[in-house]
Motif scaffolding. Structure first.
Motif, PDB file in Angstrom:
ATOM      1  N   LEU A   1      10.279 -28.196  -0.893  1.00 48.32           N
ATOM      2  CA  LEU A   1      10.697 -28.732   0.402  1.00 48.32           C
ATOM      3  C   LEU A   1       9.541 -29.578   0.933  1.00 48.32           C
ATOM      4  N   VAL A   2       9.810 -30.836   1.249  1.00 52.89           N
ATOM      5  CA  VAL A   2       8.767 -31.721   1.758  1.00 52.89           C
ATOM      6  C   VAL A   2       8.507 -31.408   3.230  1.00 52.89           C
ATOM      7  N   LEU A   3       7.260 -31.047   3.542  1.00 54.31           N
ATOM      8  CA  LEU A   3       6.860 -30.802   4.926  1.00 54.31           C
ATOM      9  C   LEU A   3       6.392 -32.083   5.594  1.00 54.31           C
ATOM     10  N   THR A   4       5.455 -32.766   4.958  1.00 54.66           N
ATOM     11  CA  THR A   4       4.901 -34.011   5.495  1.00 54.66           C
ATOM     12  C   THR A   4       4.591 -34.953   4.338  1.00 54.66           C
ATOM     13  N   VAL A   5       4.532 -36.236   4.654  1.00 55.71           N
ATOM     14  CA  VAL A   5       4.136 -37.268   3.698  1.00 55.71           C
ATOM     15  C   VAL A   5       2.722 -37.710   4.057  1.00 55.71           C
ATOM     16  N   GLY A   6       1.862 -37.869   3.043  1.00 58.37           N
ATOM     17  CA  GLY A   6       0.483 -38.258   3.287  1.00 58.37           C
ATOM     18  C   GLY A   6       0.354 -39.627   3.934  1.00 58.37           C
ATOM     19  N   ASN A   7      -0.815 -39.910   4.485  1.00 57.86           N
ATOM     20  CA  ASN A   7      -1.032 -41.167   5.202  1.00 57.86           C
ATOM     21  C   ASN A   7      -0.775 -42.392   4.338  1.00 57.86           C
TER      22      ASN A   7
ATOM     23  N   ALA B   1      12.249 -23.271  11.078  1.00 59.20           N
ATOM     24  CA  ALA B   1      12.003 -21.867  10.754  1.00 59.20           C
ATOM     25  C   ALA B   1      11.124 -21.735   9.519  1.00 59.20           C
ATOM     26  N   VAL B   2      11.426 -22.533   8.502  1.00 55.63           N
ATOM     27  CA  VAL B   2      10.643 -22.437   7.258  1.00 55.63           C
ATOM     28  C   VAL B   2       9.225 -22.952   7.474  1.00 55.63           C
ATOM     29  N   THR B   3       9.080 -24.107   8.123  1.00 55.41           N
ATOM     30  CA  THR B   3       7.735 -24.659   8.317  1.00 55.41           C
ATOM     31  C   THR B   3       6.894 -23.783   9.232  1.00 55.41           C
ATOM     32  N   GLY B   4       7.554 -23.082  10.181  1.00 53.40           N
ATOM     33  CA  GLY B   4       6.821 -22.162  11.047  1.00 53.40           C
ATOM     34  C   GLY B   4       6.655 -20.785  10.452  1.00 53.40           C
ATOM     35  N   ASN B   5       7.226 -20.584   9.252  1.00 53.51           N
ATOM     36  CA  ASN B   5       7.158 -19.290   8.572  1.00 53.51           C
ATOM     37  C   ASN B   5       7.683 -18.182   9.473  1.00 53.51           C
TER      38      ASN B   5
ATOM     39  N   ALA C   1       2.244 -23.359   0.887  1.00 56.20           N
ATOM     40  CA  ALA C   1       2.328 -24.801   1.135  1.00 56.20           C
ATOM     41  C   ALA C   1       1.140 -25.507   0.502  1.00 56.20           C
ATOM     42  N   THR C   2       1.419 -26.587  -0.231  1.00 51.34           N
ATOM     43  CA  THR C   2       0.407 -27.255  -1.056  1.00 51.34           C
ATOM     44  C   THR C   2       0.617 -28.766  -1.023  1.00 51.34           C
ATOM     45  N   GLU C   3      -0.463 -29.500  -1.045  1.00 47.68           N
ATOM     46  CA  GLU C   3      -0.385 -30.955  -1.172  1.00 47.68           C
ATOM     47  C   GLU C   3      -0.328 -31.313  -2.655  1.00 47.68           C
ATOM     48  N   ILE C   4       0.664 -32.126  -3.034  1.00 47.53           N
ATOM     49  CA  ILE C   4       0.814 -32.561  -4.422  1.00 47.53           C
ATOM     50  C   ILE C   4       1.079 -34.057  -4.447  1.00 47.53           C
ATOM     51  N   PRO C   5       0.886 -34.728  -5.595  1.00 46.38           N
ATOM     52  CA  PRO C   5       1.203 -36.157  -5.679  1.00 46.38           C
ATOM     53  C   PRO C   5       2.699 -36.394  -5.594  1.00 46.38           C
TER      54      PRO C   5
ATOM     55  N   VAL D   1      10.616 -41.160   0.585  1.00 45.85           N
ATOM     56  CA  VAL D   1      10.399 -39.715   0.617  1.00 45.85           C
ATOM     57  C   VAL D   1      10.054 -39.335   2.054  1.00 45.85           C
ATOM     58  N   ALA D   2      10.652 -38.241   2.560  1.00 35.35           N
ATOM     59  CA  ALA D   2      10.460 -37.881   3.961  1.00 35.35           C
ATOM     60  C   ALA D   2      10.516 -36.370   4.134  1.00 35.35           C
ATOM     61  N   ALA D   3      10.015 -35.906   5.285  1.00 27.31           N
ATOM     62  CA  ALA D   3      10.071 -34.491   5.628  1.00 27.31           C
ATOM     63  C   ALA D   3      11.516 -34.013   5.640  1.00 27.31           C
ATOM     64  N   LYS D   4      11.689 -32.729   5.357  1.00 25.52           N
ATOM     65  CA  LYS D   4      12.979 -32.005   5.331  1.00 25.52           C
ATOM     66  C   LYS D   4      13.730 -32.170   4.016  1.00 25.52           C
TER      67      LYS D   4
END
Length: 328
Positions: A66-72, A134-138, A112-116, A43-46
């Protein structure tokens, strides 16, 4: 066995489109070959996914994300909710023309929300870099087909309810992050220790007359006692199977969360567990089976060997589910 065969529903996502309007991209992404290949990737950003809750309470609910970031620790993702229904646009949302689905979508960067990561269900393609920025920068960017939406002049009650339901759903999904199995140190999950292992094994031999091969298969989770056998063991003073002290490694707990193994985890959730851990999170049960029952059978070390153990565990679990379904 490919992923669509393990979970046939994945090959038939409900995209809410008339057959004649389904873009070629969507048709391609429904193929079992595509699904299997994408689930095997990290799983990865974009990336665009269809997320769906586990259905523990009430009807399941789904959402494009849309995945923005993956947790640590790779067990959570921060996402932007999206919709393929442009009539659901609200003030502050973005209209996105260039999407992996080949049709316009609405995005809500403010939500934008953190989910499992376990909630990710149906893999889709990824957004290109310019649209993603564009989307991540709103930010609206007409050159890449991202525009600030104008809300519907007179939104229907049903559309307002869907928007509020989406916000409540995201809140509920975010809360699951705090319920994930603990990692590291003293909080690491353990399967209980018992000094009765030898006595239990002897009872399997003397009470049930199991062969050595059957006893080994039972200890590894590849075979299970039936109701009559469990009752005989209970009558002999062994209502539950004892377990060695076993610490589930973080790497196994993390891998068990990944979408690739969702079908196996959901199958475990609907099964009894002869080991006495039926109430344990099915992802933990999956990690335990991969690490202790099957890891010793795989060759090599590292991630490839771990994935091999999970693949075997998944095959065994889904095969067992199929047999139970055939009996019904």
């Amino acid at each position: 066995m490919n992923s669509a065969q393990r979970n046939p529903d994945m090959a038939n996502p409900k995209f809410m489109l008339a057959p004649s309007a389904i873009p070629e991209q969507v048709i391609r992404m429904e193929s079992p070959e595509y699904i299997a290949a994408r689930l095997a990737e990290p799983v990865a950003a974009k990336q665009l996914w269809l997320a769906k809750d586990a259905g523990a309470q009430g009807a399941r609910e789904s959402q494009y994300v849309l995945v923005l970031t993956v947790g640590n620790d790779e067990r959570t993702v921060t996402i932007v909710p999206m919709s393929s229904n442009v009539a659901e646009r609200t003030e502050g949302a973005l209209s996105v023309d260039r999407t992996p689905m080949g049709l316009p979508m609405i995005a809500w960067p403010d939500l934008a929300t953190e989910i499992p990561v376990r909630l990710l269900y149906k893999p889709l393609d990824a957004f290109d870099d310019a649209v993603f920025r564009a989307v991540t920068g709103n930010r609206a960017n007409a050159r890449v087909g991202v525009r600030r939406t104008q809300p519907v002049a007179e939104p229907t009650v049903s559309s307002e309810r869907r928007f509020l339901a989406m916000r409540r759903k995201l809140d509920r999904w975010h809360a699951i992050c705090a319920q994930l199995p603990a990692l590291h140190g003293e909080e690491t999950l353990r399967y209980s220790t018992s000094d009765a292992l030898a006595a239990y094994n002897d009872a399997l031999k003397t009470v049930l007359h199991l062969t050595p091969q059957q006893r080994i298969a039972l200890s590894r989770g590849g075979w299970h006692l039936d109701d009559e056998q469990r009752q005989a063991m209970a009558d002999a003073g062994f209502p539950d199977a004892p377990h060695r002290d076993e610490i589930i490694g973080d790497d196994y707990l993390i891998m068990a969360e990944q979408p690739r193994w969702r079908a196996a985890a959901e199958a475990l959730a609907g099964m009894g567990d002869a080991s006495g851990f039926a109430d344990t999170d099915p992802r933990v049960r999956l990690a335990h089976q991969a690490q202790f029952a099957l890891a010793a059978r795989t060759s090599g070390h590292g991630r490839d060997a771990m994935e091999g153990a999970f693949e075997q565990a998944s095959s065994i679990i889904l095969g067992r589910q199929q047999r139970q379904d055939d009996v019904r």
